[in-house]
Design an enzyme around this catalytic site. Structure first.
Site, PDB file in Angstrom:
ATOM      1  N   ARG A  63     -34.715  27.019 -64.440  1.00  0.00           N
ATOM      2  CA  ARG A  63     -33.175  26.791 -64.306  1.00  0.00           C
ATOM      3  C   ARG A  63     -32.503  28.251 -63.035  1.00  0.00           C
ATOM      4  NH1 ARG A  63     -29.560  28.321 -67.245  1.00  0.00           N
ATOM      5  NH2 ARG A  63     -29.831  27.343 -68.952  1.00  0.00           N
ATOM      6  N   TYR A  78     -15.787  16.041 -44.258  1.00  0.00           N
ATOM      7  CA  TYR A  78     -17.186  15.011 -44.889  1.00  0.00           C
ATOM      8  C   TYR A  78     -16.299  14.666 -46.271  1.00  0.00           C
ATOM      9  CZ  TYR A  78     -20.885  13.204 -48.144  1.00  0.00           C
ATOM     10  OH  TYR A  78     -21.446  12.536 -48.415  1.00  0.00           O
ATOM     11  N   ASP A  85     -20.300  24.727 -43.316  1.00  0.00           N
ATOM     12  CA  ASP A  85     -20.882  22.996 -43.598  1.00  0.00           C
ATOM     13  C   ASP A  85     -21.688  23.529 -41.875  1.00  0.00           C
ATOM     14  OD1 ASP A  85     -22.398  21.309 -43.687  1.00  0.00           O
ATOM     15  OD2 ASP A  85     -21.028  20.606 -44.781  1.00  0.00           O
ATOM     16  N   LYS A 140     -29.475  16.139 -45.000  1.00  0.00           N
ATOM     17  CA  LYS A 140     -30.011  15.505 -43.927  1.00  0.00           C
ATOM     18  C   LYS A 140     -30.864  16.663 -42.803  1.00  0.00           C
ATOM     19  CE  LYS A 140     -26.375  13.675 -45.688  1.00  0.00           C
ATOM     20  NZ  LYS A 140     -24.961  13.912 -45.459  1.00  0.00           N
TER      21      LYS A 140
HETATM   22  C1  LIG Z   1     -23.870  14.447 -46.632  1.00  0.00           C
HETATM   23  C2  LIG Z   1     -23.116  15.490 -46.543  1.00  0.00           C
HETATM   24  C3  LIG Z   1     -22.878  16.470 -47.024  1.00  0.00           C
HETATM   25  C4  LIG Z   1     -22.800  16.402 -48.566  1.00  0.00           C
HETATM   26  O1  LIG Z   1     -24.386  16.296 -48.955  1.00  0.00           O
HETATM   27  P1  LIG Z   1     -25.395  15.726 -50.094  1.00  0.00           P
HETATM   28  O2  LIG Z   1     -26.756  15.875 -50.355  1.00  0.00           O
HETATM   29  O3  LIG Z   1     -25.219  14.251 -50.061  1.00  0.00           O
HETATM   30  O4  LIG Z   1     -24.357  16.161 -51.284  1.00  0.00           O
HETATM   31  C5  LIG Z   1     -21.816  17.558 -47.231  1.00  0.00           C
HETATM   32  N1  LIG Z   1     -21.970  17.921 -45.799  1.00  0.00           N
HETATM   33  C6  LIG Z   1     -21.978  17.193 -44.820  1.00  0.00           C
HETATM   34  C7  LIG Z   1     -21.441  17.353 -43.184  1.00  0.00           C
HETATM   35  C8  LIG Z   1     -23.112  16.010 -45.117  1.00  0.00           C
HETATM   36  O5  LIG Z   1     -23.067  15.674 -43.880  1.00  0.00           O
END
Ligand SMILES: *Cc1c(COP(=O)(O)O)cnc(C)c1O
Length: 398
Positions: free
Chosen positions: A48, A100, A178, A203
């Site tokens: 961890r 998001y 982000d 993604k």
């Molecule tokens: C999908 C997404 C998240 C969340 O990510 P997870 O891997 O589903 O927890 C956060 N920000 C954006 C812009 C996203 O597209």
């Protein structure tokens, strides 16, 4: 130092620890690591806290985002949770208004209960942003941070990170970006003044709809120590096999993204010329939206509004190459109807305020032959138009 494409394939050579000559860094499937003697603290003691497979990915993303240190988490939301946990109750964060949904609820439910204040703001408006950061001297403390996404979701407006960072830093706030929608290939927010970058690696970085993962990269050692504490103590870490899946995804990121962008632009142009489509939201469609805002491309996500004479579900339900699914950034093309698939819990007025009309469709464009994508849309629109005509004849005949 190696160029970007070489970095994608090889990662940071100094993070290689395996002596077998294996071309791929091994997946270390061990939760604990032995000490050579009681007082000889090993580099890794418990997985961890760190392990060689995760270290490799963390070094790779730190290198790609031009940061001091990277961190890998069990999901994008786990990364965001850990990063926001470096603040304390009573701190205030200014948050971009079109973010998001999961992040929105993390701010407005979990962290609100926890005592972290947040103020939504339209980050396209510099004056509004400056006022929101400043707060007022009596009741609202000056904000500690600004939280934005590179492209707003789902209208794909471009946030000018350099401008946001100038405004935030002038008031002593840090900037958290982000960068999921564009990846370090199209923009490295730390170079534009941001302090922390976050990815849902689920993604584009992993890129094959087969892993849930999150990454964070920080600008300096002080932030590194605070995020590391949150990673290790909250414990939402990414397991070694998933670290390797993200590493492998990153190797082909440039090739995938290049094709995705090419296809997205062609689809955006086709939609723009379609009489049953009102607005097409894709930054690259008119070029000027990305120019001057630090972006080297527009990514592979776009959205558009269907003329209200058509039921958008008639289009989506008749797609065969596009899969009807949420998420984005993978090799296969996906389509979704935000008002009925992802944002149906928001009251309609709230949805309309953030631009999610009943006819707004979001597409994540993959790497297929673009002719097949356009043919798929063309036949689905054809069926939707036919259905609308049949309905209006039936109504006229009543
Ligand atoms: C999908 C997404 C998240 C969340 O990510 P997870 O891997 O589903 O927890 C956060 N920000 C954006 C812009 C996203 O597209």
């Amino acid at each position: 130092m190696a160029q970007l494409n070489t970095q994608l394939v090889h990662g940071d050579p100094s993070a290689r620890t395996d002596a077998t000559g294996a071309v791929n860094p091994p997946i270390y499937n061990s939760s604990t690591y032995s000490f050579t003697s009681v007082d000889a603290m090993p580099r890794w003691d418990y997985a961890r806290s760190g392990n060689p497979t995760r270290d490799f990915l963390e070094a790779q993303i730190a290198q790609l985002e031009h940061g001091t240190r990277g961190f890998a988490f069990a999901s994008g939301l786990a990364a965001i949770h850990a990063v926001l946990s470096i603040f304390k109750p009573g701190d205030r964060i200014v948050v971009g208004s079109n973010i998001y949904g999961g992040t929105y609820s993390l701010f407005n439910e979990h962290f609100q209960r926890w005592g972290l204040l947040s103020t939504p703001v339209d980050t396209q408006d510099g004056d509004a942003l400056a006022r929101a950061i400043h707060g007022d001297t009596r009741d609202v403390p000056s904000a500690r941070a600004v939280y934005v996404e590179t492209l707003t979701n789902p209208l794909l407006q471009v946030n000018d990170i350099a401008q946001i960072a100038r405004i935030a830093h002038a008031s002593g706030a840090i900037v958290i970006v982000d960068n999921t929608f564009v990846t370090p290939l199209l923009q490295q927010p730390l170079d534009l003044g941001a302090d922390i970058v976050i990815h849902s690696a689920t993604k584009y970085l992993a890129g094959h709809s087969d892993v849930i993962a999150g990454l964070a990269v920080v600008r300096d050692e002080d932030l590194a120590a605070r995020v590391y504490y949150a990673q290790n103590r909250l414990g939402g870490v990414l397991p070694p096999a998933e670290c390797d899946a993200v590493r492998r995804g990153i190797q082909t990121l440039a090739l995938r993204l290049e094709r995705q962008q090419e296809n997205a632009l062609a689809v955006a142009r086709w939609l723009d010329a379609n009489p049953y489509v009102r607005d097409v939201h894709y930054p690259g469609l008119h070029g000027e939206a990305v120019a001057g805002k630090g972006l080297r491309g527009s990514g592979g996500v776009l959205s558009f509004e269907v003329d209200p004479v058509l039921d958008p579900a008639d289009i989506l339900d008749n797609l065969h190459v596009f899969r009807l699914a949420v998420s984005l950034g993978a090799v296969e093309s996906l389509a979704e109807l935000p008002a009925r698939m992802t944002h149906f819990e928001l009251p309609r007025e709230e949805r309309l305020k953030v631009g999610i009309t009943d006819g707004l469709v979001r597409l994540s464009i993959g790497i297929e032959d673009v002719r097949d994508l356009i043919d798929d849309l063309e036949s689905a629109f054809g069926l939707a138009v036919h259905h609308a005509h049949t309905l209006s004849f039936a109504l006229a005949g009543e």
